[in-house]
Design a protein around this motif. Structure first.
Motif, short mmCIF file in Angstrom:
data_model
loop_
_atom_site.label_atom_id
_atom_site.label_comp_id
_atom_site.label_asym_id
_atom_site.label_seq_id
_atom_site.Cartn_x
_atom_site.Cartn_y
_atom_site.Cartn_z
N ILE A 311 0.84 -1.20 0.00
CA ILE A 311 0.00 0.00 0.00
C ILE A 311 0.87 1.25 0.00
CG2 ILE A 311 -1.62 1.37 1.37
CD1 ILE A 311 -2.73 -1.41 2.37
N CYS A 324 -3.04 6.94 3.23
CA CYS A 324 -3.54 5.85 2.38
C CYS A 324 -3.56 4.53 3.15
CB CYS A 324 -2.66 5.73 1.14
SG CYS A 324 -3.29 4.59 -0.09
N CYS A 328 -6.96 2.45 4.15
CA CYS A 328 -7.10 1.04 3.75
C CYS A 328 -7.42 0.16 4.96
CB CYS A 328 -5.82 0.55 3.07
SG CYS A 328 -5.59 1.17 1.39
#
Length: 369
Positions: A311, A324, A328
């Motif tokens: 990620i 991010c 997630c």
């Protein structure tokens, strides 16, 4: 011995200058706290979601924290570039509070730990450099690690004692984890108390990015942790509605149900096996090592080490890497843990070989509260 002597002399000058600014009180801790104030004034410290990149530094840190569904956000973090006025040093830490006063405990430890560590490191470095029986240059890597480990152990003991005596915060049934890293040149020193985790992303021989877990999740069911706790007459077991979640319980009470075996605070069970002693390790950073992720258990409960580094590495804008990863994890909570309130989730992504920005800059972003 020249390198250690110059490092010590430079640090000593920094401390003496700040002592003068503090009306000659001569106290190392106050000098370290003055350094922290100067660093904050010069935008070298980040205590909120955002990113920090100092001109001339290869380090680039992205930070993000998101409140869960359990109330106030009890997570907090810090990144301090040029730690202790040393151009090649950086300190970062992530703290996960718990209990009624957990958010206050986490912030208190975040505020006191860096300055205390800096003071203890300076004192230990001075004592070591003056010891005629120690040759600092014969095994530089080992001696550096010994200095940092001793400084961390002394710091954590002092911080926990200060917290117990700090009457503005009730930490009898509240506490915090603490995962911190000091980067000094091409070495990182990792100190962990609790169940947050540090994961290094490194390039394998076949060119793939692979995770290397740098810390142990100190859960009560780990054999060495459970043995210590049980020897102190406490109990470790899971609740019926939480299979697999081992918690620490007092001998004759159904409390506090702590899901970790090491923490600052929580004095209700400090005599029953809970400790605030960090595991301290070191890692040499090479050109293969890309970044390290520090994150609270809210990430690791639903995201694997491999998923986390994928990620982060696939995020085009490094400044948004931590955000991010956190987003997630929030999405994964909703899929994998239906019916369970989302935990507070926080992460720091520290990149090692980043091209520095054109200007000394810290950019803050708004966090969901």
């Amino acid at each position: 011995m020249r390198h250690f002597s110059s490092m010590f002399n430079g640090l000593a000058r920094s401390f003496s200058i700040r002592r003068g600014e503090n009306s000659g009180n001569g106290d190392g801790r106050e000098a370290a706290e003055a350094m922290a104030k100067d660093a904050k004034k010069n935008a070298l410290i980040l205590r909120s979601s955002g990113f920090v990149n100092v001109d001339g530094s290869n380090n680039f840190a992205s930070v993000f924290s998101k409140r869960g569904r359990k109330g106030v956000n009890q997570d907090c973090a810090i990144v301090w570039e040029e730690f202790g006025c040393q151009a090649d040093m950086l300190f970062c830490g992530i703290f996960d509070g718990h209990g009624p006063w957990g958010h206050f405990v986490a912030k208190k430890v975040r505020e006191s730990m860096p300055s205390s560590l800096l003071c203890n490191w300076q004192e230990t470095l001075a004592q070591t450099s003056l010891d005629p029986d120690i040759d600092l240059e014969s095994d530089k890597k080992h001696q550096r690690f010994h200095i940092w480990k001793h400084s961390y152990l002394k710091t954590c003991a002092a911080v926990d004692q200060e917290l117990e005596q700090y009457r503005k915060i009730d930490s009898f049934h509240s506490g915090t984890t603490a995962l911190t890293i000091v980067k000094q040149g091409d070495l990182i020193y990792v100190a962990n108390i609790g169940d947050s985790r540090a994961v290094l992303a490194t390039t394998s021989d076949d060119g793939n990015l692979v995770p290397v877990q740098l810390t142990v999740d100190f859960k009560p069911n780990l054999p060495q942790e459970a043995e210590r706790i049980i020897q102190c007459k406490e109990r470790v077991f899971c609740l019926h509605d939480e299979p697999g979640v081992h918690r620490v319980w007092l001998p004759n009470e159904e409390s506090p149900g702590l899901a970790m075996s090491r923490a600052f605070g929580d004095y209700c069970i400090k005599d029953y096996g809970l400790i605030s002693v960090p595991e301290v390790t070191q890692k040499h950073i090479t050109s293969r090592d890309q970044f390290v992720v520090l994150a609270t258990d809210g990430v690791w409960d639903v995201i694997s080490n491999q998923e986390a580094i994928q990620i982060v590495s696939s995020t085009p804008d490094k400044a948004k890497a931590a955000k991010c990863l956190v987003e997630c994890a929030v999405h994964a909570w909703k899929k994998k843990r239906k019916g369970i309130a989302t935990d507070d989730i926080s992460a720091i992504c520290l990149f090692f070989h980043s091209s520095p920005l054109s200007q000394h800059e810290v950019n803050l972003v708004t966090t969901s509260k």
